[in-house]
Design a protein around this motif. Structure first.
Motif, PDB file in Angstrom:
ATOM      1  N   ILE A 172       0.883  -1.214  -0.061  1.00  0.00           N
ATOM      2  CA  ILE A 172       0.144  -0.024  -0.054  1.00  0.00           C
ATOM      3  C   ILE A 172       0.750   1.158  -0.012  1.00  0.00           C
ATOM      4  O   ILE A 172       0.675   2.177  -0.988  1.00  0.00           O
ATOM      5  N   SER A 173       1.840   1.285   0.845  1.00  0.00           N
ATOM      6  CA  SER A 173       2.714   2.482   0.798  1.00  0.00           C
ATOM      7  C   SER A 173       3.602   2.666  -0.534  1.00  0.00           C
ATOM      8  O   SER A 173       3.538   3.764  -0.965  1.00  0.00           O
ATOM      9  N   GLU A 174       3.908   1.458  -1.311  1.00  0.00           N
ATOM     10  CA  GLU A 174       4.462   1.709  -2.661  1.00  0.00           C
ATOM     11  C   GLU A 174       3.580   2.275  -3.397  1.00  0.00           C
ATOM     12  O   GLU A 174       3.679   3.243  -4.313  1.00  0.00           O
ATOM     13  N   LEU A 175       2.199   1.490  -3.485  1.00  0.00           N
ATOM     14  CA  LEU A 175       1.233   2.104  -4.458  1.00  0.00           C
ATOM     15  C   LEU A 175       0.998   3.628  -4.164  1.00  0.00           C
ATOM     16  O   LEU A 175       0.913   4.413  -5.158  1.00  0.00           O
ATOM     17  N   LEU A 176       0.967   3.920  -2.900  1.00  0.00           N
ATOM     18  CA  LEU A 176       0.444   5.339  -2.663  1.00  0.00           C
ATOM     19  C   LEU A 176       1.764   6.142  -3.164  1.00  0.00           C
ATOM     20  O   LEU A 176       1.375   7.394  -3.640  1.00  0.00           O
ATOM     21  N   ARG A 177       2.823   5.798  -2.917  1.00  0.00           N
ATOM     22  CA  ARG A 177       4.104   6.510  -3.389  1.00  0.00           C
ATOM     23  C   ARG A 177       4.095   6.632  -5.092  1.00  0.00           C
ATOM     24  O   ARG A 177       4.022   7.861  -5.567  1.00  0.00           O
ATOM     25  N   GLU A 178       3.674   5.462  -5.650  1.00  0.00           N
ATOM     26  CA  GLU A 178       3.593   5.586  -6.993  1.00  0.00           C
ATOM     27  C   GLU A 178       2.503   6.490  -7.692  1.00  0.00           C
ATOM     28  O   GLU A 178       2.611   7.206  -8.562  1.00  0.00           O
ATOM     29  N   ALA A 179       1.270   6.349  -6.681  1.00  0.00           N
ATOM     30  CA  ALA A 179       0.086   7.206  -7.114  1.00  0.00           C
ATOM     31  C   ALA A 179       0.404   8.726  -6.848  1.00  0.00           C
ATOM     32  O   ALA A 179       0.295   9.728  -7.719  1.00  0.00           O
ATOM     33  N   ARG A 180       1.120   8.901  -5.898  1.00  0.00           N
ATOM     34  CA  ARG A 180       1.631  10.390  -5.778  1.00  0.00           C
ATOM     35  C   ARG A 180       2.522  11.022  -6.776  1.00  0.00           C
ATOM     36  O   ARG A 180       2.177  12.000  -7.291  1.00  0.00           O
ATOM     37  N   THR A 181       3.234   9.901  -7.080  1.00  0.00           N
ATOM     38  CA  THR A 181       4.286  10.509  -8.141  1.00  0.00           C
ATOM     39  C   THR A 181       3.571  10.467  -9.487  1.00  0.00           C
ATOM     40  O   THR A 181       3.759  11.626 -10.334  1.00  0.00           O
ATOM     41  N   LYS A 182       2.622   9.690  -9.858  1.00  0.00           N
ATOM     42  CA  LYS A 182       1.885   9.920 -11.334  1.00  0.00           C
ATOM     43  C   LYS A 182       1.184  11.084 -11.076  1.00  0.00           C
ATOM     44  O   LYS A 182       0.954  11.630 -11.972  1.00  0.00           O
ATOM     45  N   ALA A 183       0.422  11.503  -9.700  1.00  0.00           N
ATOM     46  CA  ALA A 183      -0.316  12.432  -9.522  1.00  0.00           C
ATOM     47  C   ALA A 183       0.231  13.785  -9.968  1.00  0.00           C
ATOM     48  O   ALA A 183       0.141  14.740 -10.466  1.00  0.00           O
ATOM     49  N   ASN A 184       1.663  14.084  -9.360  1.00  0.00           N
ATOM     50  CA  ASN A 184       2.531  14.913  -9.360  1.00  0.00           C
ATOM     51  C   ASN A 184       3.040  15.270 -10.870  1.00  0.00           C
ATOM     52  O   ASN A 184       3.074  16.212 -11.470  1.00  0.00           O
ATOM     53  N   GLN A 185       3.256  14.027 -11.580  1.00  0.00           N
ATOM     54  CA  GLN A 185       3.488  14.045 -12.950  1.00  0.00           C
ATOM     55  C   GLN A 185       2.235  14.871 -13.951  1.00  0.00           C
ATOM     56  O   GLN A 185       2.521  15.524 -14.641  1.00  0.00           O
ATOM     57  N   ILE A 186       1.063  14.173 -13.547  1.00  0.00           N
ATOM     58  CA  ILE A 186       0.024  14.657 -14.148  1.00  0.00           C
ATOM     59  C   ILE A 186      -0.250  16.177 -13.884  1.00  0.00           C
ATOM     60  O   ILE A 186      -0.621  17.062 -14.888  1.00  0.00           O
ATOM     61  N   ILE A 187      -0.109  16.789 -12.653  1.00  0.00           N
ATOM     62  CA  ILE A 187      -0.263  17.868 -12.343  1.00  0.00           C
ATOM     63  C   ILE A 187       0.743  18.829 -13.169  1.00  0.00           C
ATOM     64  O   ILE A 187       0.366  19.796 -13.603  1.00  0.00           O
ATOM     65  N   ASP A 188       2.108  18.585 -13.209  1.00  0.00           N
ATOM     66  CA  ASP A 188       3.231  19.048 -13.937  1.00  0.00           C
ATOM     67  C   ASP A 188       2.751  19.136 -15.324  1.00  0.00           C
ATOM     68  O   ASP A 188       2.860  20.192 -16.308  1.00  0.00           O
ATOM     69  N   GLN A 189       2.315  18.162 -16.189  1.00  0.00           N
ATOM     70  CA  GLN A 189       1.801  18.044 -17.345  1.00  0.00           C
ATOM     71  C   GLN A 189       0.839  19.048 -17.723  1.00  0.00           C
ATOM     72  O   GLN A 189       0.759  19.658 -18.725  1.00  0.00           O
ATOM     73  N   ALA A 190      -0.193  18.930 -16.530  1.00  0.00           N
ATOM     74  CA  ALA A 190      -1.399  19.889 -16.772  1.00  0.00           C
ATOM     75  C   ALA A 190      -0.825  21.321 -16.856  1.00  0.00           C
ATOM     76  O   ALA A 190      -1.374  22.313 -17.639  1.00  0.00           O
ATOM     77  N   ASN A 191       0.021  21.595 -16.007  1.00  0.00           N
ATOM     78  CA  ASN A 191       0.673  23.086 -15.778  1.00  0.00           C
ATOM     79  C   ASN A 191       1.258  23.351 -16.964  1.00  0.00           C
ATOM     80  O   ASN A 191       1.213  24.608 -17.534  1.00  0.00           O
TER      81      ASN A 191
END
Length: 156
Positions: free
Chosen positions: A61-80
């Motif tokens: 779960i910790s690994e999945l959360l870390r990956e999800a946060r990383t992906k979310a940050n990437q998506i936010i960066d791409q959106a910006n």
């Protein structure tokens, strides 16, 4: 009564009681105790196994959360980045539109200026012709000619 006989009878009764207990009661009791020990051991092993599974699940779960946060940050960066790109594109389009409107306005101003000059030339030509007519129609003397020119200049 004889004390020895009572003692022997009690000893025989006690020995038979021990034999009955050892033969019929003790083995099932030991089996029940062993079964209970096995169940407790299995329960403890299952608890240990579930604790390990829980620890693994928490790690996953910790690994999945870390990956999800990383992906979310990437998506936010791409959106910006996309938003900035769209803003820049809109700026360029607005500048191009402004330049086009400016060019059209300048062309319209030049056209209006040309028309005004042509109208002015036509009016000057008409006045010149009218002035020439007046000069020709009158007798030509210096003072009349000068007055006529002053009148023509006032009309211009």
């Amino acid at each position: 009564m004889n004390l020895n006989l009572t003692l022997i009878a009690q000893a025989l009764a006690f020995a038979s009681l021990i034999w009955l207990i050892a033969r019929f009661i003790w083995p099932p009791l030991l089996n029940a105790i062993e079964e209970r020990q096995k169940k407790i051991a299995e329960g403890l092993a299952a608890a240990d196994k579930s604790q390990e599974s829980l620890a693994q699940a928490e790690a996953q779960i910790s690994e999945l959360l870390r990956e999800a946060r990383t992906k979310a940050n990437q998506i936010i960066d791409q959106a910006n980045a996309r938003a900035n790109q769209l803003i820049e594109q809109a700026k360029h389009e607005a500048i191009a539109e402004a330049e086009q409107q400016k060019t059209l306005a300048q062309a319209e101003i030049q056209s209006a200026t040309f028309r005004a000059k042509e109208e002015l030339r036509r009016q000057v030509a008409d006045l010149a012709v009218a002035g020439a007519e007046k000069l020709i129609s009158r007798q030509i003397d210096g003072s009349a000619q000068k007055a006529l020119l002053d009148e023509l200049a006032a009309q211009l």
